[in-house]
Write a protein that holds these residues in place. Structure first.
Motif, PDB file in Angstrom:
ATOM      1  N   SER A  12       0.839  -1.200   0.000  1.00  0.00           N
ATOM      2  CA  SER A  12       0.000   0.000   0.000  1.00  0.00           C
ATOM      3  C   SER A  12       0.872   1.248   0.000  1.00  0.00           C
ATOM      4  O   SER A  12       2.056   1.200   0.346  1.00  0.00           O
ATOM      5  CB  SER A  12      -0.921   0.020   1.219  1.00  0.00           C
ATOM      6  N   ALA A  21      -3.547   3.926  -2.291  1.00  0.00           N
ATOM      7  CA  ALA A  21      -3.489   2.768  -3.183  1.00  0.00           C
ATOM      8  C   ALA A  21      -3.111   1.544  -2.374  1.00  0.00           C
ATOM      9  O   ALA A  21      -2.308   1.638  -1.442  1.00  0.00           O
ATOM     10  CB  ALA A  21      -2.464   2.990  -4.290  1.00  0.00           C
ATOM     11  N   GLU A  22      -3.689   0.407  -2.735  1.00  0.00           N
ATOM     12  CA  GLU A  22      -3.305  -0.848  -2.080  1.00  0.00           C
ATOM     13  C   GLU A  22      -3.658  -2.020  -2.978  1.00  0.00           C
ATOM     14  O   GLU A  22      -4.585  -1.943  -3.782  1.00  0.00           O
ATOM     15  CB  GLU A  22      -3.954  -0.977  -0.708  1.00  0.00           C
ATOM     16  N   ILE A  23      -2.856  -3.077  -2.842  1.00  0.00           N
ATOM     17  CA  ILE A  23      -3.083  -4.305  -3.593  1.00  0.00           C
ATOM     18  C   ILE A  23      -2.922  -5.499  -2.666  1.00  0.00           C
ATOM     19  O   ILE A  23      -2.307  -5.392  -1.606  1.00  0.00           O
ATOM     20  CB  ILE A  23      -2.115  -4.454  -4.798  1.00  0.00           C
ATOM     21  N   SER A  72      -2.072  -8.270  -8.975  1.00  0.00           N
ATOM     22  CA  SER A  72      -2.111  -6.831  -9.240  1.00  0.00           C
ATOM     23  C   SER A  72      -0.709  -6.239  -9.195  1.00  0.00           C
ATOM     24  O   SER A  72       0.237  -6.883  -8.755  1.00  0.00           O
ATOM     25  CB  SER A  72      -2.979  -6.132  -8.190  1.00  0.00           C
ATOM     26  N   LEU A  74       1.310  -2.582  -7.937  1.00  0.00           N
ATOM     27  CA  LEU A  74       1.334  -1.254  -7.331  1.00  0.00           C
ATOM     28  C   LEU A  74       2.581  -0.575  -7.870  1.00  0.00           C
ATOM     29  O   LEU A  74       3.702  -1.037  -7.626  1.00  0.00           O
ATOM     30  CB  LEU A  74       1.371  -1.347  -5.805  1.00  0.00           C
ATOM     31  N   THR A 114      -1.713  -1.664 -17.505  1.00  0.00           N
ATOM     32  CA  THR A 114      -3.170  -1.810 -17.510  1.00  0.00           C
ATOM     33  C   THR A 114      -3.651  -2.367 -18.849  1.00  0.00           C
ATOM     34  O   THR A 114      -4.535  -3.235 -18.882  1.00  0.00           O
ATOM     35  CB  THR A 114      -3.846  -0.455 -17.218  1.00  0.00           C
ATOM     36  N   THR A 119      -4.348  -5.372 -13.189  1.00  0.00           N
ATOM     37  CA  THR A 119      -4.972  -4.385 -12.308  1.00  0.00           C
ATOM     38  C   THR A 119      -3.849  -3.570 -11.687  1.00  0.00           C
ATOM     39  O   THR A 119      -2.962  -4.136 -11.030  1.00  0.00           O
ATOM     40  CB  THR A 119      -5.807  -5.069 -11.215  1.00  0.00           C
ATOM     41  N   VAL A 120      -3.880  -2.259 -11.920  1.00  0.00           N
ATOM     42  CA  VAL A 120      -2.782  -1.389 -11.509  1.00  0.00           C
ATOM     43  C   VAL A 120      -3.288  -0.311 -10.560  1.00  0.00           C
ATOM     44  O   VAL A 120      -4.287   0.348 -10.822  1.00  0.00           O
ATOM     45  CB  VAL A 120      -2.114  -0.721 -12.737  1.00  0.00           C
ATOM     46  N   GLU A 121      -2.567  -0.147  -9.460  1.00  0.00           N
ATOM     47  CA  GLU A 121      -2.733   0.981  -8.538  1.00  0.00           C
ATOM     48  C   GLU A 121      -1.436   1.768  -8.613  1.00  0.00           C
ATOM     49  O   GLU A 121      -0.376   1.219  -8.913  1.00  0.00           O
ATOM     50  CB  GLU A 121      -2.966   0.484  -7.115  1.00  0.00           C
ATOM     51  N   THR A 122      -1.512   3.068  -8.334  1.00  0.00           N
ATOM     52  CA  THR A 122      -0.309   3.896  -8.410  1.00  0.00           C
ATOM     53  C   THR A 122      -0.148   4.752  -7.165  1.00  0.00           C
ATOM     54  O   THR A 122      -1.128   5.081  -6.486  1.00  0.00           O
ATOM     55  CB  THR A 122      -0.334   4.838  -9.637  1.00  0.00           C
ATOM     56  N   GLU A 124       1.600   8.494  -5.797  1.00  0.00           N
ATOM     57  CA  GLU A 124       1.407   9.874  -6.243  1.00  0.00           C
ATOM     58  C   GLU A 124       2.762  10.455  -6.607  1.00  0.00           C
ATOM     59  O   GLU A 124       3.625  10.628  -5.734  1.00  0.00           O
ATOM     60  CB  GLU A 124       0.750  10.690  -5.131  1.00  0.00           C
TER      61      GLU A 124
END
Length: 145
Positions: A12, A21-23, A72, A74, A114, A119-122, A124
């Motif tokens: 995260s 964001a978290e995976i 996923s 991150l 993506t 599944t992508v979280e980023t 900042e």
């Protein structure tokens, strides 16, 4: 571009005491655009990483990729991957791409992941981030193209 890839059970990113964001299981990817990198460099790295066979199969061998597992990613920008420590104790970061280019390539890299069905979280870009992870293995890979 440079990347440090960590196989994780979870990860995260927190900014200003808020989780942004978290995976669950997958990859934490710390990525840095370098001087002279272009769109092709970001795309090339984004195509290679999901195919890395660093997840265990039924026999416990590292034979499965992120694409195979459905995990996923991150993605966190990390200009400090450009650190040059050859001239003393204070690292220099002049090999990193300028912030404007770095952010554009970072965002392109995440979009390309993506586009492959990941599944992508980023994180900042440019923020002071707290990154938490439960490393799985541990498995940590350094890549550069």
């Amino acid at each position: 571009m440079r990347a440090v890839i960590q196989r994780v059970r979870s990860a995260s990113v927190t900014v200003d005491r808020r989780v942004i964001a978290e995976i669950g299981p997958g990859l934490l990817i710390l990525v840095c655009a370098m001087q002279g990198d272009d769109d092709n460099a970001a795309r090339k790295l984004a195509v290679r990483i999901p195919k890395l066979r660093i997840f265990g199969d039924d026999a416990g061998k590292m034979n499965r990729s992120l694409l195979d597992t459905g995990g996923s990613a991150l993605v966190v920008s990390q200009f400090t991957l450009a650190a040059d420590t050859s001239r003393g104790n204070r690292p220099g970061f002049s090999a990193a791409a300028p912030p404007r280019d770095g952010e554009r390539l970072y965002q392109l890299f995440a979009r390309e992941l993506t586009a492959q069905g990941i599944t992508v979280e980023t994180g900042e870009f440019g923020a002071d981030m707290a990154v938490a992870l439960v490393n799985d293995g541990p498995v940590t890979i350094w890549m550069e193209n």
